[in-house]
Motif scaffolding. Structure first.
Motif, PDB file in Angstrom:
ATOM      1  N   ALA A 364       1.126  -1.527   0.044  1.00 15.42           N
ATOM      2  CA  ALA A 364       0.136  -0.009   0.096  1.00 15.42           C
ATOM      3  C   ALA A 364       0.146   1.165  -0.144  1.00 15.42           C
ATOM      4  CB  ALA A 364      -0.739   0.346   1.340  1.00 15.42           C
ATOM      5  N   PRO A 365       2.000   1.497   0.824  1.00 15.13           N
ATOM      6  CA  PRO A 365       2.168   2.682   0.995  1.00 15.13           C
ATOM      7  C   PRO A 365       3.196   2.750  -0.231  1.00 15.13           C
ATOM      8  CG  PRO A 365       3.291   1.622   2.524  1.00 15.13           C
ATOM      9  CD  PRO A 365       2.352   0.308   1.811  1.00 15.13           C
ATOM     10  N   LEU A 366       3.851   1.520  -1.648  1.00 11.82           N
ATOM     11  CA  LEU A 366       4.325   2.091  -2.404  1.00 11.82           C
ATOM     12  C   LEU A 366       3.668   2.402  -3.378  1.00 11.82           C
ATOM     13  CD1 LEU A 366       7.352   1.371  -3.902  1.00 11.82           C
ATOM     14  CD2 LEU A 366       6.679  -0.849  -4.548  1.00 11.82           C
ATOM     15  N   VAL A 367       1.899   1.904  -3.426  1.00 14.68           N
ATOM     16  CA  VAL A 367       0.786   2.103  -4.303  1.00 14.68           C
ATOM     17  C   VAL A 367       0.712   3.797  -4.595  1.00 14.68           C
ATOM     18  CG1 VAL A 367      -1.354   1.757  -4.795  1.00 14.68           C
ATOM     19  CG2 VAL A 367      -0.534   0.089  -4.067  1.00 14.68           C
ATOM     20  N   VAL A 368       0.768   4.206  -3.349  1.00 13.99           N
ATOM     21  CA  VAL A 368       0.756   5.460  -2.943  1.00 13.99           C
ATOM     22  C   VAL A 368       1.588   6.387  -3.484  1.00 13.99           C
ATOM     23  CG1 VAL A 368       0.747   7.207  -1.016  1.00 13.99           C
ATOM     24  CG2 VAL A 368      -0.888   4.920  -0.854  1.00 13.99           C
ATOM     25  N   THR A 369       2.603   6.553  -2.568  1.00 16.96           N
ATOM     26  CA  THR A 369       3.953   6.515  -3.724  1.00 16.96           C
ATOM     27  C   THR A 369       3.938   6.891  -5.173  1.00 16.96           C
ATOM     28  OG1 THR A 369       5.217   5.725  -1.926  1.00 16.96           O
ATOM     29  CG2 THR A 369       6.516   6.708  -3.612  1.00 16.96           C
ATOM     30  N   CYS A 370       3.515   5.892  -5.881  1.00 17.71           N
ATOM     31  CA  CYS A 370       3.797   5.381  -7.158  1.00 17.71           C
ATOM     32  C   CYS A 370       2.682   6.132  -7.857  1.00 17.71           C
ATOM     33  CB  CYS A 370       3.610   4.076  -7.565  1.00 17.71           C
ATOM     34  SG  CYS A 370       5.133   2.981  -7.443  1.00 17.71           S
ATOM     35  N   GLY A 371       1.858   5.821  -7.531  1.00 15.28           N
ATOM     36  CA  GLY A 371       0.313   7.071  -7.803  1.00 15.28           C
ATOM     37  C   GLY A 371      -0.512   5.883  -8.610  1.00 15.28           C
ATOM     38  N   SER A 372      -0.007   5.027  -8.186  1.00 17.63           N
ATOM     39  CA  SER A 372      -0.444   3.754  -8.903  1.00 17.63           C
ATOM     40  C   SER A 372      -2.446   3.621  -8.089  1.00 17.63           C
ATOM     41  CB  SER A 372      -0.053   2.721  -9.076  1.00 17.63           C
ATOM     42  OG  SER A 372      -0.422   1.714 -10.011  1.00 17.63           O
ATOM     43  N   GLU A 373      -3.052   2.136  -8.844  1.00 16.24           N
ATOM     44  CA  GLU A 373      -3.968   1.437  -8.598  1.00 16.24           C
ATOM     45  C   GLU A 373      -3.732   0.440  -8.957  1.00 16.24           C
ATOM     46  OE1 GLU A 373      -9.249   1.163  -9.182  1.00 16.24           O
ATOM     47  OE2 GLU A 373      -7.373   3.133 -10.611  1.00 16.24           O
ATOM     48  N   LEU A 374      -3.966  -0.813  -7.143  1.00 19.06           N
ATOM     49  CA  LEU A 374      -3.306  -1.877  -7.222  1.00 19.06           C
ATOM     50  C   LEU A 374      -4.460  -2.657  -6.694  1.00 19.06           C
ATOM     51  CD1 LEU A 374      -2.165  -4.471  -6.847  1.00 19.06           C
ATOM     52  CD2 LEU A 374      -1.373  -3.414  -4.361  1.00 19.06           C
ATOM     53  N   THR A 375      -5.344  -3.578  -7.170  1.00 18.51           N
ATOM     54  CA  THR A 375      -7.298  -4.626  -7.726  1.00 18.51           C
ATOM     55  C   THR A 375      -6.732  -5.632  -7.999  1.00 18.51           C
ATOM     56  OG1 THR A 375      -7.855  -1.653  -8.432  1.00 18.51           O
ATOM     57  CG2 THR A 375      -9.040  -4.340  -8.195  1.00 18.51           C
ATOM     58  N   VAL A 376      -8.019  -6.464  -6.406  1.00 14.41           N
ATOM     59  CA  VAL A 376      -7.651  -7.582  -7.165  1.00 14.41           C
ATOM     60  C   VAL A 376      -8.961  -8.084  -7.304  1.00 14.41           C
ATOM     61  CG1 VAL A 376      -8.163 -10.417  -4.961  1.00 14.41           C
ATOM     62  CG2 VAL A 376      -6.489  -8.204  -4.883  1.00 14.41           C
ATOM     63  N   ARG A 377      -8.712  -8.904  -8.616  1.00 11.50           N
ATOM     64  CA  ARG A 377     -10.362  -9.135  -9.047  1.00 11.50           C
ATOM     65  C   ARG A 377      -9.928 -10.496  -8.867  1.00 11.50           C
ATOM     66  NH1 ARG A 377     -11.530  -5.092 -12.045  1.00 11.50           N
ATOM     67  NH2 ARG A 377     -10.456  -3.134 -11.761  1.00 11.50           N
ATOM     68  N   SER A 378     -11.130 -11.567  -9.081  1.00 11.67           N
ATOM     69  CA  SER A 378     -11.398 -13.134  -9.144  1.00 11.67           C
ATOM     70  C   SER A 378     -13.233 -12.938  -8.630  1.00 11.67           C
ATOM     71  CB  SER A 378     -10.762 -13.385  -7.997  1.00 11.67           C
ATOM     72  OG  SER A 378     -11.089 -15.204  -7.371  1.00 11.67           O
ATOM     73  N   THR A 379     -13.692 -14.224  -8.918  1.00  9.29           N
ATOM     74  CA  THR A 379     -14.860 -15.033  -8.774  1.00  9.29           C
ATOM     75  C   THR A 379     -14.947 -15.926  -7.975  1.00  9.29           C
ATOM     76  OG1 THR A 379     -14.643 -16.777 -10.511  1.00  9.29           O
ATOM     77  CG2 THR A 379     -15.198 -14.917 -11.288  1.00  9.29           C
ATOM     78  N   LEU A 380     -13.393 -15.759  -7.342  1.00 12.21           N
ATOM     79  CA  LEU A 380     -13.409 -16.492  -5.828  1.00 12.21           C
ATOM     80  C   LEU A 380     -12.984 -16.077  -4.333  1.00 12.21           C
ATOM     81  CD1 LEU A 380     -10.658 -19.705  -7.121  1.00 12.21           C
ATOM     82  CD2 LEU A 380     -13.562 -19.531  -7.421  1.00 12.21           C
ATOM     83  N   THR A 381     -13.459 -16.268  -3.071  1.00  9.50           N
ATOM     84  CA  THR A 381     -13.360 -15.194  -2.256  1.00  9.50           C
ATOM     85  C   THR A 381     -12.095 -16.401  -1.053  1.00  9.50           C
ATOM     86  OG1 THR A 381     -15.510 -16.091  -1.257  1.00  9.50           O
ATOM     87  CG2 THR A 381     -15.390 -13.941  -1.750  1.00  9.50           C
ATOM     88  N   ARG A 382     -12.388 -17.932  -1.380  1.00  9.11           N
ATOM     89  CA  ARG A 382     -11.318 -18.621  -0.645  1.00  9.11           C
ATOM     90  C   ARG A 382     -10.579 -19.575  -1.850  1.00  9.11           C
ATOM     91  NH1 ARG A 382     -10.682 -19.941   4.853  1.00  9.11           N
ATOM     92  NH2 ARG A 382     -10.686 -22.201   5.824  1.00  9.11           N
ATOM     93  N   CYS A 383     -10.104 -19.724  -1.317  1.00  8.10           N
ATOM     94  CA  CYS A 383      -9.270 -20.833  -2.241  1.00  8.10           C
ATOM     95  C   CYS A 383      -7.774 -21.477  -1.669  1.00  8.10           C
ATOM     96  CB  CYS A 383      -8.909 -20.484  -3.077  1.00  8.10           C
ATOM     97  SG  CYS A 383      -7.975 -21.883  -4.594  1.00  8.10           S
ATOM     98  N   VAL A 384      -7.697 -22.797  -0.826  1.00  5.70           N
ATOM     99  CA  VAL A 384      -7.177 -23.342   0.526  1.00  5.70           C
ATOM    100  C   VAL A 384      -5.607 -23.850  -0.671  1.00  5.70           C
ATOM    101  CG1 VAL A 384      -6.523 -24.966   2.191  1.00  5.70           C
ATOM    102  CG2 VAL A 384      -8.404 -23.363   2.184  1.00  5.70           C
ATOM    103  N   VAL A 385      -4.930 -23.592  -0.223  1.00  7.72           N
ATOM    104  CA  VAL A 385      -3.456 -24.534  -1.206  1.00  7.72           C
ATOM    105  C   VAL A 385      -2.703 -24.684  -0.485  1.00  7.72           C
ATOM    106  CG1 VAL A 385      -2.049 -23.973  -2.763  1.00  7.72           C
ATOM    107  CG2 VAL A 385      -4.247 -22.745  -3.274  1.00  7.72           C
ATOM    108  N   GLN A 386      -2.180 -26.438  -1.015  1.00  2.14           N
ATOM    109  CA  GLN A 386      -1.001 -26.507   0.313  1.00  2.14           C
ATOM    110  C   GLN A 386       0.290 -26.370  -0.073  1.00  2.14           C
ATOM    111  OE1 GLN A 386      -0.499 -30.650   0.037  1.00  2.14           O
ATOM    112  NE2 GLN A 386      -2.482 -30.968   1.413  1.00  2.14           N
TER     113      GLN A 386
END
Length: 624
Positions: A364-386
């Motif tokens: 998040a601090p680097l996002v503010v410094t770069c003036g960018s926008e960081l977004t997570v996009r998915s049709t999932l909300t949970r996925c357990v992985v080993q």
């Protein structure tokens, strides 16, 4: 089997081609010769019997004209004496005569069908030949088959016929049946000789071609075997040199090439070993003094408020650069562990969204410094992985940091998708991108796309190399797509289970690059640097295809609405909310996680809605 040999063996192919062409040539030549020989035998024999038949017919007609026989007995005696004498006089050919009346005369002198042999009747003469003889003048012939002896087999014959007249102008068809078995036997013998000659010639040609191709192909096969052993790492293998021909020159050239390759590889291995030893030794030797320097820098940094502005700024710079140096040294140590084969995984079942949100929150601090926008996009909300959470966290931090650094203040998207075999995470930016040459080098150690480019975060060029090794340890794949001035996309694919490797038959859950903004966001970093979760649709639904229960967020409570930093678009779950589930499984964003309990609410997806879950820590704090 034969097709595989055809593709893999030059010798087999040469022999097969030679035998096939030889067979075709011999069949064509044999067919021509057989036709010519058969035609010559048949023509000579036919001319002979035609001449003999005409002579016998003329002789018989002259005898009939000179006779004054008037009754049937005399006519019968005339026929037997005349035609019998013809059979006795002609000893050069085996033939039989048949006399068939053409007119049914009422006189006393009329006789019926006469035959030299009792087993030959009018049926022995082909009906077509009888019609031709009866309707026109001249001598005619036609091939047929008949028995030349009483109990013998049918043999090929030639039937020759013409019209003769007895007393009172009675017309009869006189036919001679000539045996043609001798020419047929001669032709069969010639065919047998031709066939045996063909077989012998094929064997001879096959043997010659086998020997010649063996002498030519054997050095090539030896070269192929030696090359394969050389490619497998046996650098001491060499070809045998015999004689001074082309093959010997090839062997010498190959051996010189192998010597050169072995020398260069040995030198490179030595240089690589020296480099790895140097990096490992320097990294370990620097760790102790760096720890001391870092402690001193921490002391100065914590006391910076007591300094004048110049020394305060110096303390801050020293603290930051020591941290950067520590990070660089950690990368070098990690690379040395990979080279030594000492890297090990600390596997645990982890929700990958927990790791992703940790990475997003840290960036998040680097996002503010770069003036960018960081977004997570998915049709999932949970996925357990080993997985080893520390290593996957390091991979994603590196990908996100690189995307923000090279994104030129343009949006950066993190896509997440999964199927029954694997989960894929793609980091997409729309910055400067890379060309094809840079894409081929992007995972090399110490490589940087533009060394002269100003960077907001320091690095050694080892980040993607370490990410590649971490991915390999998990049995996954790390792939890249890029276009100049159109950004880049790195896709991390991991198997859901350690014991279940990636299935190459299944398509990847994410295309490379993913479709632009293919789904709504589940989380993003705001302009103030805080993590915002997107609220999904409210209310549980049932997935129509599988019947699984899809659970949505509840309505926000008054405490949640009043919490500092909460926004109208954020709907976290309270610690007292527990999702109902079917026995043995929790449906999370369409992914069934066996044996997991739901600590927070998850939003319905099913390909229709998106959302994010806020899980509750044991200390009561919320975690997205």
């Amino acid at each position: 089997m034969l097709f595989r040999r055809w593709r893999q063996s030059l010798q087999f192919r040469a022999i097969a081609v030679a035998l096939t062409l030889t067979s075709v040539a011999f069949l064509a030549t044999g067919s021509f010769l057989s036709h010519q020989i058969a035609d010559r035998l048949f023509t000579d024999r036919l001319n002979q019997v035609l001449e003999e038949a005409r002579t016998d017919i003329d002789t018989a007609q002259a005898s009939f004209d000179a006779s004054d026989a008037s009754d049937r007995t005399e006519v019968q005696a005339l026929i037997n004496s005349t035609l019998g004498s013809l059979s006795q006089d002609t000893g050069s050919t085996d033939h039989r005569w048949i006399l068939i009346p053409l007119d049914q005369g009422p006189g006393q002198s009329f006789v019926g069908v006469q035959s030299e042999s009792s087993w030959m009747t009018s049926a022995t003469v082909p009906q077509q030949l009888q019609q031709r003889v009866a309707s026109a003048d001249g001598t005619y012939w036609q091939p047929a088959s008949a028995r030349m002896t009483e109990n013998g087999p049918e043999q090929p014959v030639i039937v020759i016929g013409d019209v003769v007249q007895l007393n009172q102008n009675s017309r009869y068809g006189l036919y001679f049946v000539y045996d043609f078995s001798d020419p047929q036997a001669t032709l069969d013998s010639i065919h047998a000789v031709l066939l045996l000659s063909m077989v012998a010639l094929l064997l001879l040609v096959g043997t010659i071609v086998w020997y010649v191709t063996r002498e030519v192909v054997r050095p090539v096969s030896n070269t192929a075997r030696v090359s394969q052993r050389l490619s497998e790492g046996d650098l001491d293998v060499r070809m045998q040199v015999r004689g001074t021909n082309e093959v010997a020159r090839l062997s010498r050239s190959f051996n010189r090439m192998a010597d050169s390759i072995q020398t260069q590889i040995t030198q490179l291995e030595q240089l690589s070993s020296m480099q790895q030893t140097f990096v490992s030794d320097v990294s370990h030797e620097l760790r102790t003094p760096l720890t001391t320097v870092k402690m001193a820098a921490e002391v100065l940094y914590n006391a910076r408020e007591d300094f004048d502005p110049v020394n305060r700024r110096s303390a801050e710079l020293l603290h930051n650069q020591v941290d950067r140096f520590d990070s660089m040294l950690s990368d070098l140590l990690e690379i040395s562990r990979f080279d030594a084969g000492a890297a090990r995984l600390d596997m645990a079942s982890t929700d990958i969204f927990t790791v992703i949100y940790d990475v997003v929150e840290a960036a998040a601090p680097l996002v503010v410094t770069c003036g960018s926008e960081l977004t997570v996009r998915s049709t999932l909300t949970r996925c357990v992985v080993q997985m080893d959470q520390r290593r996957i966290d390091r991979i994603l931090r590196n990908l996100v940091t690189n995307a923000l650094e090279h994104g030129e203040s343009k949006p950066v998207d993190i896509y997440v998708a999964a199927n029954e075999n694997c989960v894929a995470v793609a980091v997409r930016d729309y910055g400067i991108g890379m060309d094809e040459e840079q894409v081929t080098k992007v995972f090399n150690r110490f490589w940087r796309g533009d060394p002269a480019r100003a960077r907001t975060v320091g690095g050694t060029g080892l980040g993607l190399a370490i990410a590649t090794e971490d991915t390999r340890l998990h049995g996954g794949r790390l792939e890249v797509w890029a276009e100049p001035d159109n950004g880049a996309c790195f896709r991390l694919t991991l198997p859901l289970l350690r014991t279940q490797p990636l299935d190459p038959e299944l398509p990847n859950p994410l295309s490379l690059p993913p479709a632009d903004r293919f789904t709504e966001s589940t989380a993003r970093v705001t302009d103030t640097g805080s993590l915002q979760l997107t609220a999904p649709a409210v209310g549980p639904t049932v997935e129509p295809d599988t019947g699984q229960l899809l659970i949505a967020f509840p309505a926000p409570s008054d405490d949640d609405a009043a919490r500092p930093g909460s926004e109208s678009g954020r709907t976290p779950a309270s610690s007292g909310d527990t999702a109902r589930r079917e026995p043995g499984a929790v449906t999370a964003g369409g992914v069934v996680v066996p044996g997991e309990t739901s600590r927070g609410q998850t939003g319905p997806t099913g390909g229709t809605h998106t959302g994010s879950s806020a899980v509750v820590r044991g200390d009561g704090t919320e975690k997205p």
